[in-house]
Design an enzyme around this catalytic site. Structure first.
Site: not given
Ligand code: NDP
Length: 450
Positions: A89, A110, A113, A125, A164-165, A239, A382
């Site tokens: 997962k 993961q 976690k 992943k 998603g991620d 997100n 999830s």
């Molecule tokens: P999204 O794609 O929804 O958002 C990511 C955000 O981070 C955007 O604002 C993006 O900006 C910014 N970002 C991404 N890469 C970079 C970078 N290299 N430099 C600067 N800004 C960056 O992703 P999520 O919110 O889902 O995920 C965010 C983090 O949370 C990740 O580390 C993910 O692995 C972790 N996570 C997510 C989960 C989930 O349920 N979604 C669960 C557990 C962990 P821009 O759009 O300009 O690229």
């Protein structure tokens, strides 16, 4: 120490050029030292050697046709890391920076976690070096369909359940599920993060952000404090960041920053959540457009960031929520946060703080909730989505949110009691790593050498 060192050296030879993966492994192994010293069965069963090697790695070509009729090719991955506790997962990440090392670091994290949630899920992943930015809906759909044309044969509701991620939200999950259904004829819970119209769970969208704030609240509560009235720094604008900000407001805190890859937004009055959602969830535009509606806010473009870190962490705040990406908080950032009176860090993103930054937080004895504990609310919800799909039920928002709160509390208690058991009560890195490791390792021993 030599055991850990030897393991990293071996990984560098057998899996070359995977810096983020070595970083994640080193962080976990470092904190496992106390348990490895006292429990010789883990060495005897070669648990570490087996754990750092994924059970299976799938890499594949993803060809697709863009709107101009040109053939494009990306690289797809699914790393099925560990299935001792349940089906693999973990999310799928679509971002140009994706490579095998990044997917392996995420998959490795993961495992622990998912174990910490107490739910029956293994670790995996996946993703692709595909950049969804600027792509049309049709291009996203064709890419997702091509990605699934290969991946469908490796996944299933009781074998491997992606979510998603970064770059993968409900739209992408929809296109991937549609293609999976077409190829297999199965309408089953093979993905989580689905739309509420066809099998998704309430609270899944909000779960990672909400959970990360609940985790911060439990850390503060353990010392008789609360989030109410606190100024908070949040990075990211996706997100996780959006629903971190939403929950912070609900608990009476004031989030004053967010960021994307173009820069950092600082709004002293508090980030306007409606405007942020409009910009990022609906219009999908850059953050500086926020200033059109709120001219009293400030935007710091990445070109003006300090050479040794990230502008978000140079603003003064009492709590920090890194919710963007890995290694977005440097040692210099951590020192600035501590000097500015930050009392807690709760990680929404995966491995957002560098190892040196983590040391700064631990040395300063501030609350530090590592990602694998603080952001586990997403994967936990999830699993609740899987449970609803398998039993053909639909739980209410309140019911799922209540379960999420209980899971986050249990993760906090499990990490903090394990940290205390090993003589470092403030160290939730050690607590989370050992608590997660013990569950997976004991299951692996019971299941034999496989
Ligand atoms: P999204 O794609 O929804 O958002 C990511 C955000 O981070 C955007 O604002 C993006 O900006 C910014 N970002 C991404 N890469 C970079 C970078 N290299 N430099 C600067 N800004 C960056 O992703 P999520 O919110 O889902 O995920 C965010 C983090 O949370 C990740 O580390 C993910 O692995 C972790 N996570 C997510 C989960 C989930 O349920 N979604 C669960 C557990 C962990 P821009 O759009 O300009 O690229």
């Amino acid at each position: 120490m030599t055991y850990i060192h030897d393991t990293i050296v071996r990984l560098q030879k057998t899996s070359p050029a995977q810096a983020e993966f070595y970083q994640a492994v080193e962080e976990v192994l470092d904190s496992l030292q106390p348990i490895l010293e006292t429990s010789e069965q883990y060495k005897r069963h070669a648990i570490i050697e087996r754990m750092v090697e994924p059970e299976r790695q799938i890499m594949f070509r993803v060809p697709w046709v863009d709107d101009q009729g040109n053939v494009q090719v990306n690289k797809g991955y699914r790393i099925e890391f560990n299935s001792a506790l349940g089906p693999y997962k973990g999310g799928l990440r679509f971002h140009p920076s994706v490579n095998a090392g990044i997917i392996k670091f995420l998959g490795f994290e993961q495992i622990f976690k998912n174990a910490l949630t107490g739910l029956p899920i293994g670790g995996g992943k996946g993703g692709a070096n595909f950049d969804p930015k600027g792509k049309s809906d049709g291009e996203i759909m064709r890419f997702c369909q091509s990605f699934i044309n290969e991946l469908y044969r490796h996944i299933g509701p009781t074998t491997d359940v992606p979510a998603g991620d970064i770059g993968v939200g409900a739209r992408e999950i929809g296109y991937m599920f549609g293609q999976y259904k077409r190829l297999t004829g199965n309408y089953d819970g093979v993905f989580t993060g689905k739309s509420l119209l066809w099998g998704g769970s309430l609270v899944r969208k909000e779960a990672t952000g909400y959970g990360c704030v609940y985790f911060a609240e439990y850390m503060l509560e353990s010392k008789g404090d609360t989030l109410a009235g606190k100024t908070c720094l949040v990075s990211g604008a996706g997100n996780v960041a959006i629903y971190t900000i939403e929950k912070l407001y609900q608990l009476g805190a004031r989030p004053v920053t967010c960021s994307d890859s173009s820069g950092t937004l600082y709004h002293e009055a508090g980030i306007n959540l409606d405007t942020l959602k409009q910009l990022k969830e609906v219009r999908k535009v850059r953050l500086n457009e926020y200033l059109v509606v709120h001219p009293d806010a400030k935007f710091i473009p990445v070109e003006d960031y300090p050479a040794d870190g990230n502008a978000v962490w140079r603003i003064s705040g009492q709590l920090a929520f890194p919710c963007a990406t890995q290694n977005e908080l440097s040692e210099a950032d951590a020192k600035t946060l501590v000097a500015n009176g930050c009392i807690a860090v709760s990680e929404g993103a995966n491995m957002p703080s560098t190892q040196d930054a983590v040391e700064v937080f631990l040395d300063a004895r501030i609350h530090y909730g590592p990602g694998k504990a603080a952001n586990a609310g997403g994967v936990a919800t999830s699993q609740l989505e899987m449970a609803q799909n398998a039993s053909m039920q639909r739980w209410s928002f309140e019911e799922v949110d209540e379960k999420l709160k209980v899971i986050m509390k249990n993760i906090f208690l499990s990490a903090s009691s394990t940290a205390a058991e090993f003589g470092e009560p403030h160290n939730l890195v050690l607590g989370a790593n050992i608590a997660g490791f013990r569950k997976v390792a004991d299951a692996m021993i019971e299941q034999g050498v496989v």
